[in-house]
Design a protein around this motif. Structure first.
Motif, mmCIF file in Angstrom:
data_model
loop_
_atom_site.group_PDB
_atom_site.id
_atom_site.type_symbol
_atom_site.label_atom_id
_atom_site.label_comp_id
_atom_site.label_asym_id
_atom_site.label_seq_id
_atom_site.Cartn_x
_atom_site.Cartn_y
_atom_site.Cartn_z
ATOM 1 N N ASP A 1 0.703 -1.210 -0.100
ATOM 2 C CA ASP A 1 -0.102 0.062 -0.078
ATOM 3 C C ASP A 1 0.865 1.292 -0.014
ATOM 4 O OD1 ASP A 1 -2.337 -1.369 0.094
ATOM 5 O OD2 ASP A 1 -2.718 -1.238 2.083
ATOM 6 N N GLU A 2 1.788 1.243 0.887
ATOM 7 C CA GLU A 2 2.867 2.274 0.917
ATOM 8 C C GLU A 2 3.509 2.593 -0.471
ATOM 9 O OE1 GLU A 2 5.526 1.903 3.832
ATOM 10 O OE2 GLU A 2 4.035 1.683 5.541
ATOM 11 N N GLN B 1 1.117 4.240 -2.911
ATOM 12 C CA GLN B 1 0.823 5.602 -2.713
ATOM 13 C C GLN B 1 2.039 6.154 -3.162
ATOM 14 O OE1 GLN B 1 -0.221 5.540 1.368
ATOM 15 N NE2 GLN B 1 -2.224 4.576 1.154
#
Length: 190
Positions: free
Chosen positions: A130-131, A134
């Motif tokens: 997810d990081e 993003q």
């Protein structure tokens, strides 16, 4: 019985079971072998673990504690390089599987319900992707969900293969590098 002696008996039982499972696999963990190695009678084992399954759960819990500790240590890799970060996580997982070959298959079974620790491990993997998503560090069209699922499937497959035959260890960097390249964008182009 004083509390400290009770604790030491439990610890001896767990240590014996952990050693047997690591060396010979979870199927080799018998109450008789564990009690003999720990130097206690069977009623002591049943007092602390109720049955063999309870003992195995406690051993797997110990293994996951060690696994998460090792994963935390591998997280110290250069976070600025997403490919190195993913590769370091892969390498830490494979190193753990090789260090605990008898326990790894019990920790990551190929069928049946997933333990809370497996779900926690998956959540950590997904959070890392997810990081990266993003930050725009994944390849175009690759989502964090797809990346986490692909890496998890390949990683467990390779880990089980190298545990079954440590001579297969050379496949790990090949699969790792191909998967990292397919999932994570080159920093220069990110």
């Amino acid at each position: 019985m004083p509390r400290n002696k009770a604790g030491s008996v439990r610890e001896r039982l767990l240590a014996a079971a952990f050693e047997i499972a690591t060396r010979d696999g979870v199927d080799a963990v018998s109450t008789r072998a564990v009690c003999a190695d720990a130097g206690v009678q069977a009623p002591s084992l049943y007092h602390y673990f109720s049955d063999r399954a309870g003992l195995i759960r406690a051993v797997v819990d110990m293994a996951f504690e060690e696994y998460f500790h090792r994963k935390d240590a591998s997280a110290l890799t250069d976070a600025a390089d997403p490919r190195a970060r993913v590769a370091a996580g892969w390498d830490a997982h494979i190193a753990f599987a090789l260090a605990y070959p008898g326990l790894y298959p019990a920790m990551y079974p190929t069928s049946g319900p997933l333990s809370g620790q497996v779900q926690q491990s998956g959540a950590l993997l997904r959070a890392g992707f997810d990081e990266l998503e993003q930050a725009g560090a994944l390849q175009p069209g690759v989502t964090a969900e797809v990346a986490a699922d692909a890496l998890r499937a390949a990683l467990r497959g390779v880990a089980l293969a190298v545990v079954a035959d440590p001579g297969n260890e050379a496949i790990s960097p090949v699969v790792r590098d191909a998967l990292v390249q397919a999932l994570v964008a080159d920093r220069a182009h990110a």
